[in-house]
Design an enzyme around this catalytic site. Structure first.
Site, PDB file in Angstrom:
ATOM      1  N   GLU A  31      18.717  46.054  30.188  1.00 59.59           N
ATOM      2  CA  GLU A  31      17.342  46.332  30.644  1.00 59.59           C
ATOM      3  C   GLU A  31      17.164  47.784  31.092  1.00 59.59           C
ATOM      4  O   GLU A  31      16.603  48.046  32.161  1.00 59.59           O
ATOM      5  CB  GLU A  31      16.949  45.352  31.751  1.00 59.59           C
ATOM      6  CG  GLU A  31      16.891  43.916  31.270  1.00 59.59           C
ATOM      7  CD  GLU A  31      16.341  42.941  32.311  1.00 59.59           C
ATOM      8  OE1 GLU A  31      16.096  43.358  33.468  1.00 59.59           O
ATOM      9  OE2 GLU A  31      16.179  41.755  31.972  1.00 59.59           O
TER      10      GLU A  31
ATOM     11  N   GLU B  37      18.745  36.837  27.299  1.00 62.32           N
ATOM     12  CA  GLU B  37      18.257  36.265  28.563  1.00 62.32           C
ATOM     13  C   GLU B  37      16.974  35.512  28.275  1.00 62.32           C
ATOM     14  O   GLU B  37      16.004  36.093  27.801  1.00 62.32           O
ATOM     15  CB  GLU B  37      17.993  37.341  29.626  1.00 62.32           C
ATOM     16  CG  GLU B  37      19.238  37.968  30.222  1.00 62.32           C
ATOM     17  CD  GLU B  37      18.942  38.858  31.439  1.00 62.32           C
ATOM     18  OE1 GLU B  37      17.969  38.560  32.163  1.00 62.32           O
ATOM     19  OE2 GLU B  37      19.671  39.840  31.635  1.00 62.32           O
TER      20      GLU B  37
END
Length: 505
Positions: free
Chosen positions: A176, A295
């Site tokens: 991320e 995720e």
């Protein structure tokens, strides 16, 4: 949300979407909350083995048949020094984990996690720190894990008691990195450059590894999908996958809208595929980039309680969502969506596996139990191996707050030719109406119903708890039948269904 009419499927064994990579049913363990400490690892627990790993948790993970587990993060990895987690435990440093404001003991590190993955028959998906660190530390970690011997880092591993290399094949280039919450967050240009250089040296150490570049943290990021295009412009020839992350919640308590959110997931996947293919065309490349949805889950229940937890404690109960039955229905829809993109979506990790937004929960010193989302995840993992087929679907539809033309029927079909099995996964989104289903399966010849598993509950908010772990569990009472290659079934209101058939030659 009034259901009228029936749903139909036409399935032909020649309509192949793609081979399902077993890694589609992966999961995730981050050094976060009680995922590691009190989750997979609890020395002194009555069920702990000689290494301190909880055997009751191992049994549940084995029930899920998890093929790969991402580690050690997540946000945690962007501030992690992997060297802190190897060598004699008594010499390991305690560190402040800035990602989650907790105290990390480093009692579990790379070697211990590799040991645990062997116990659950899973591969390791290792993430490297591209927040505070870079190419040098990443290539050293690859050498430590994968090089046989005769170099500093491989010999260091051997001195730590691991003569054989771990042979980790799948690696994530950070986590991320577009998020302002991320330690060392970067622009797409900054990340693309460091990811490219890191990928090069990692593959120079071990050319057999596969690499995952960071995609956007979510499709709601303002830079999506320009981030993907820029990152792939830098990394295209050095990576095999780009990642996707998404979480959904029912904060406004609108169940019909909530269980339609897999349509958003489908759109997200399609947009990333088109972005990958744009860069492929731009570069005149023959290589195809695939997707890693590393995720995904429902996450919102614990948001308020997490704000009350004091910082700098060891393994606090962070992100411990208590899942409801309606969460399981959405998880089932998300699994179906991923199966229906098996041609390009090759890996995925439900986040996470134990205690932290997880299908498995434990009590410190106590029991382990299955949350509601455990069951659709288990069913897809166990029975969703083989080839994803493209069914022609007709279903009644409804409109919700954020979505139009939401089909009551969400379905995927998997053909395991080796096992001689055909499996239909089906969700009925209607809260109050049964959905008749008819399926034309004549291309398979003779068929026999093995079982029709049904997961249903009259209370969408039903949960499995420590006190009542079997409050919401599936049953085998479905009424699917097949005659002359035509299947009929009734899907109960608001239900997850698995219809398994043997192909009779």
């Amino acid at each position: 949300m009034t259901l009228t009419g029936k749903a139909t499927l036409t399935v032909d064994k020649s309509f192949r979407l793609g081979e399902i990579d077993n890694r589609l049913y992966g999961s995730f363990i981050e050094h976060l909350g009680r995922a590691v400490y009190g989750g997979i690892y609890e020395p002194g627990h009555a069920a702990a083995d000689e290494s301190g790993f909880r055997k009751d948790v191992i049994d549940l993970v084995n029930e899920l048949q998890v093929p790969i587990v991402r580690y050690p993060g997540g946000n945690f990895v962007s501030g992690y020094n992997w060297e802190d987690g190897v060598g004699p435990r008594e010499q390991r440093k305690k560190r402040l984990d800035l990602a989650w404001k907790t105290l990390e003991t480093n009692a579990v590190g790379t070697n211990e996690f590799a040991d645990w993955c062997r116990k659950v028959n899973a591969e390791v998906m290792m993430a490297v720190n591209l927040g505070t660190r870079g190419p040098d530390e990443a290539r050293n970690l690859v050498e430590y894990c994968n090089h046989p011997s005769g170099t500093y880092w491989s010999d260091l591993r051997i001195s730590h008691g691991y003569e054989k290399p771990h042979g980790i094949r799948t690696w994530c280039l950070g986590n991320e990195m577009d998020g302002p919450w991320q330690i060392g967050s970067k622009t797409a240009e900054e990340y693309g450059r460091i990811a490219c250089e890191t990928a090069k040296v990692m593959k120079w150490v071990d050319p057999t590894i596969e690499l995952v570049a960071c995609g956007s943290s979510s499709r709601s990021m303002k830079t999506f999908p320009e981030w993907e295009a820029t990152v792939l412009d830098h990394t295209y020839e050095h990576v095999e996958y780009i990642s996707l992350h998404t979480y959904y919640g029912n904060r406004d308590n609108d169940t019909p809208n909530f269980v339609a959110r897999s349509l958003d997931m489908d759109s997200f996947i399609r947009t990333v595929i088109s972005t990958c293919d744009y860069i492929k065309a731009k570069k005149r490349s023959k290589k195809t980039i695939n997707l890693s949805f590393d995720e995904w889950n429902v996450w919102f229940h614990s948001n308020d309680q997490d704000k009350k937890i004091a910082p700098w404690t060891e393994a606090p109960p962070l992100l411990e969502d208590e899942y409801t039955f309606e969460d399981a229905i959405l998880v089932g829809c998300m699994l179906i969506t991923m199966i229906n993109h098996a041609d390009r979506l090759k890996m995925a990790c439900i986040a996470q596996l134990v205690n932290v937004i997880a299908p498995i929960m434990t009590a410190n010193g106590g029991e382990a139990w299955r949350q509601t989302i455990f069951f659709p995840y288990r069913d897809a993992s166990v029975y969703g191996r083989g080839v994803a087929l493209q069914p022609i679907v007709s279903s009644p539809k409804y409109d919700s707050k954020d979505f139009t033309d939401v089909p009551y029927l969400e379905s995927a079909v998997v053909y395991n030719e080796e096992a001689g099995e055909l499996t239909l996964f089906a969700v009925n989104r209607s809260l109050d109406g049964k959905l008749p289903l008819e399926a034309d399966l004549r291309s398979f010849g003779g068929l026999k119903v093995i079982e029709h598993l049904v997961y249903e509950n009259q209370d969408p908010k039903a949960a499995n708890t420590r006190e009542n772990p079997d409050n919401a569990i599936p049953h085998q009472g479905g009424n699917a039948s097949v005659d002359g290659g035509r299947l009929t079934a009734e899907l109960p209101a608001f239900s997850w269904n698995v219809i398994r058939l043997s192909v009779v030659q």
